[in-house]
Design a protein around this motif. Structure first.
Motif, PDB file in Angstrom:
ATOM      1  N   LEU A  64       0.903  -1.247  -0.093  1.00 29.45           N
ATOM      2  CA  LEU A  64       0.075  -0.146  -0.070  1.00 29.45           C
ATOM      3  C   LEU A  64       0.825   1.334  -0.047  1.00 29.45           C
ATOM      4  O   LEU A  64       0.636   2.330  -0.578  1.00 29.45           O
ATOM      5  CB  LEU A  64      -0.931   0.152   1.280  1.00 29.45           C
ATOM      6  CG  LEU A  64      -2.037  -1.072   1.360  1.00 29.45           C
ATOM      7  CD1 LEU A  64      -2.703  -1.185   2.353  1.00 29.45           C
ATOM      8  CD2 LEU A  64      -2.992  -1.092   0.226  1.00 29.45           C
ATOM      9  N   ALA A  65       1.982   1.251   0.686  1.00 25.37           N
ATOM     10  CA  ALA A  65       3.107   2.422   0.773  1.00 25.37           C
ATOM     11  C   ALA A  65       3.434   2.610  -0.764  1.00 25.37           C
ATOM     12  O   ALA A  65       3.703   3.767  -1.174  1.00 25.37           O
ATOM     13  CB  ALA A  65       3.977   2.107   1.928  1.00 25.37           C
ATOM     14  N   ARG A  66       3.775   1.551  -1.207  1.00 28.28           N
ATOM     15  CA  ARG A  66       4.369   1.499  -2.605  1.00 28.28           C
ATOM     16  C   ARG A  66       3.299   2.372  -3.488  1.00 28.28           C
ATOM     17  O   ARG A  66       3.800   3.328  -4.373  1.00 28.28           O
ATOM     18  CB  ARG A  66       4.723   0.358  -3.380  1.00 28.28           C
ATOM     19  CG  ARG A  66       6.258  -0.221  -3.092  1.00 28.28           C
ATOM     20  CD  ARG A  66       6.631  -1.366  -3.638  1.00 28.28           C
ATOM     21  NE  ARG A  66       5.869  -2.368  -3.560  1.00 28.28           N
ATOM     22  CZ  ARG A  66       5.518  -3.428  -2.856  1.00 28.28           C
ATOM     23  NH1 ARG A  66       6.537  -3.190  -1.561  1.00 28.28           N
ATOM     24  NH2 ARG A  66       4.852  -4.414  -2.730  1.00 28.28           N
ATOM     25  N   ASP A  67       1.980   2.126  -3.298  1.00 28.96           N
ATOM     26  CA  ASP A  67       1.036   2.735  -4.142  1.00 28.96           C
ATOM     27  C   ASP A  67       0.931   4.265  -3.845  1.00 28.96           C
ATOM     28  O   ASP A  67       0.608   5.017  -4.719  1.00 28.96           O
ATOM     29  CB  ASP A  67      -0.221   2.066  -3.942  1.00 28.96           C
ATOM     30  CG  ASP A  67      -0.708   0.995  -4.591  1.00 28.96           C
ATOM     31  OD1 ASP A  67       0.494   0.530  -5.549  1.00 28.96           O
ATOM     32  OD2 ASP A  67      -1.490   0.184  -4.274  1.00 28.96           O
ATOM     33  N   ALA A  68       1.346   4.709  -2.718  1.00 27.33           N
ATOM     34  CA  ALA A  68       1.295   5.883  -2.179  1.00 27.33           C
ATOM     35  C   ALA A  68       2.657   6.797  -2.454  1.00 27.33           C
ATOM     36  O   ALA A  68       2.793   7.701  -2.094  1.00 27.33           O
ATOM     37  CB  ALA A  68       0.724   6.204  -0.789  1.00 27.33           C
ATOM     38  N   HIS A  69       3.623   5.905  -3.034  1.00 24.91           N
ATOM     39  CA  HIS A  69       4.908   6.457  -3.214  1.00 24.91           C
ATOM     40  C   HIS A  69       5.694   6.987  -2.039  1.00 24.91           C
ATOM     41  O   HIS A  69       6.234   8.160  -2.094  1.00 24.91           O
ATOM     42  CB  HIS A  69       5.196   7.468  -4.376  1.00 24.91           C
ATOM     43  CG  HIS A  69       4.259   7.239  -5.537  1.00 24.91           C
ATOM     44  ND1 HIS A  69       4.767   6.191  -6.448  1.00 24.91           N
ATOM     45  CD2 HIS A  69       3.178   7.447  -6.085  1.00 24.91           C
ATOM     46  CE1 HIS A  69       4.134   6.068  -7.481  1.00 24.91           C
ATOM     47  NE2 HIS A  69       3.069   6.984  -7.249  1.00 24.91           N
ATOM     48  N   MET A  70       5.553   6.269  -0.842  1.00 23.32           N
ATOM     49  CA  MET A  70       5.994   6.565   0.444  1.00 23.32           C
ATOM     50  C   MET A  70       6.725   5.406   1.171  1.00 23.32           C
ATOM     51  O   MET A  70       6.457   4.262   0.822  1.00 23.32           O
ATOM     52  CB  MET A  70       4.794   6.908   1.400  1.00 23.32           C
ATOM     53  CG  MET A  70       3.805   8.088   0.956  1.00 23.32           C
ATOM     54  SD  MET A  70       2.733   8.546   2.333  1.00 23.32           S
ATOM     55  CE  MET A  70       1.773   9.806   1.433  1.00 23.32           C
ATOM     56  N   SER A  71       7.456   5.665   2.159  1.00 25.30           N
ATOM     57  CA  SER A  71       7.935   4.691   2.975  1.00 25.30           C
ATOM     58  C   SER A  71       6.786   3.955   3.855  1.00 25.30           C
ATOM     59  O   SER A  71       6.044   4.617   3.976  1.00 25.30           O
ATOM     60  CB  SER A  71       9.269   4.973   3.760  1.00 25.30           C
ATOM     61  OG  SER A  71       8.685   5.671   4.874  1.00 25.30           O
ATOM     62  N   ALA A  72       6.939   2.823   4.271  1.00 24.49           N
ATOM     63  CA  ALA A  72       5.876   2.129   5.085  1.00 24.49           C
ATOM     64  C   ALA A  72       5.592   2.915   6.163  1.00 24.49           C
ATOM     65  O   ALA A  72       4.476   3.115   6.666  1.00 24.49           O
ATOM     66  CB  ALA A  72       6.377   0.675   5.493  1.00 24.49           C
ATOM     67  N   GLY A  73       6.747   3.388   6.991  1.00 28.42           N
ATOM     68  CA  GLY A  73       6.598   4.316   8.286  1.00 28.42           C
ATOM     69  C   GLY A  73       5.970   5.406   7.811  1.00 28.42           C
ATOM     70  O   GLY A  73       4.940   5.770   8.919  1.00 28.42           O
ATOM     71  N   HIS A  74       6.200   6.200   7.149  1.00 29.02           N
ATOM     72  CA  HIS A  74       5.854   7.717   6.709  1.00 29.02           C
ATOM     73  C   HIS A  74       4.315   7.271   6.270  1.00 29.02           C
ATOM     74  O   HIS A  74       3.225   7.959   6.474  1.00 29.02           O
ATOM     75  CB  HIS A  74       6.359   8.297   5.583  1.00 29.02           C
ATOM     76  CG  HIS A  74       5.888   9.714   5.088  1.00 29.02           C
ATOM     77  ND1 HIS A  74       5.880  10.545   6.027  1.00 29.02           N
ATOM     78  CD2 HIS A  74       5.414   9.995   3.880  1.00 29.02           C
ATOM     79  CE1 HIS A  74       5.402  11.648   5.446  1.00 29.02           C
ATOM     80  NE2 HIS A  74       5.063  11.428   4.386  1.00 29.02           N
ATOM     81  N   PHE A  75       3.945   6.145   5.388  1.00 24.73           N
ATOM     82  CA  PHE A  75       2.521   5.959   4.715  1.00 24.73           C
ATOM     83  C   PHE A  75       1.463   5.850   6.291  1.00 24.73           C
ATOM     84  O   PHE A  75       0.581   6.197   6.281  1.00 24.73           O
ATOM     85  CB  PHE A  75       2.731   4.690   3.949  1.00 24.73           C
ATOM     86  CG  PHE A  75       1.243   4.141   3.509  1.00 24.73           C
ATOM     87  CD1 PHE A  75       0.398   4.845   2.939  1.00 24.73           C
ATOM     88  CD2 PHE A  75       0.734   3.066   4.229  1.00 24.73           C
ATOM     89  CE1 PHE A  75      -0.841   4.521   2.886  1.00 24.73           C
ATOM     90  CE2 PHE A  75      -0.530   2.553   3.875  1.00 24.73           C
ATOM     91  CZ  PHE A  75      -1.252   3.372   3.240  1.00 24.73           C
TER      92      PHE A  75
END
Length: 174
Positions: A64-75
């Motif tokens: 899901l974080a990759r879909d938002a172009h974010m790291s997992a923690g930031h997402f």
């Protein structure tokens, strides 16, 4: 009066928590959000829509974080700030809502419903269901038909929607 509880810019809004970046609190102002913040909110909304569509599929925070172009923690932090709960809690709430609908129909067992909504562990499903709804899936399945008899499905869904963030009180067993 401390800065954390004063009205902002005549909007009649108050921030009751002390403002600090460490706890994620942000001042409520009349200023527009930055372009970066708006972009993040659009990406988060797309991910939330994906969770709503694909709740029955295996979904993990990293994907899901990759879909938002974010790291997992930031997402995870951004999702919680935007929607008030973690991505996992949001996903489980969607799954439990769908499970409630399937259990009301009465033609599937609790185990079949568990797997139909994308859960892989009956124990985790039952625990989370009980936390959100206040009764076990078996008890819900037995009692839901009587509770929603005669209601249109759209109304039954609204009045039986689970309560988020562990607000449901467990019912006493008699």
């Amino acid at each position: 009066m401390d800065r954390g509880s004063e009205p902002h810019a005549g909007l009649g809004l108050k921030v009751h928590a002390p403002l600090s970046p460490s706890n994620g609190a942000r001042a409520v102002t009349g200023e527009p959000a930055s372009p970066e913040r708006l972009r993040d909110l659009v990406l988060l909304r797309r991910v939330r829509d994906r969770i709503d569509r694909e709740y029955a599929h295996p979904l993990d925070v990293e994907a899901l974080a990759r879909d938002a172009h974010m790291s997992a923690g930031h997402f995870s932090r951004a999702f919680r700030a935007a929607y008030g709960e973690s991505p996992y809690a949001y996903l489980m709430t969607r799954r439990i809502e769908r499970a409630m609908t399937l259990l009301r129909r009465g033609d599937l067992s609790v185990t079949e419903v568990c797997f139909a909504v994308g859960c892989t562990s009956l124990g985790t499903f039952s625990t989370r269901f009980t936390e959100l709804v206040g009764i076990s899936p078996n008890a819900y399945r037995r009692g839901s038909a009587r509770a929603t008899a005669g209601l249109p499905p759209c109304v039954a869904k609204q009045v039986t929607r689970p309560i988020r963030n562990r607000e449901a009180r467990p019912t006493s067993r008699t």
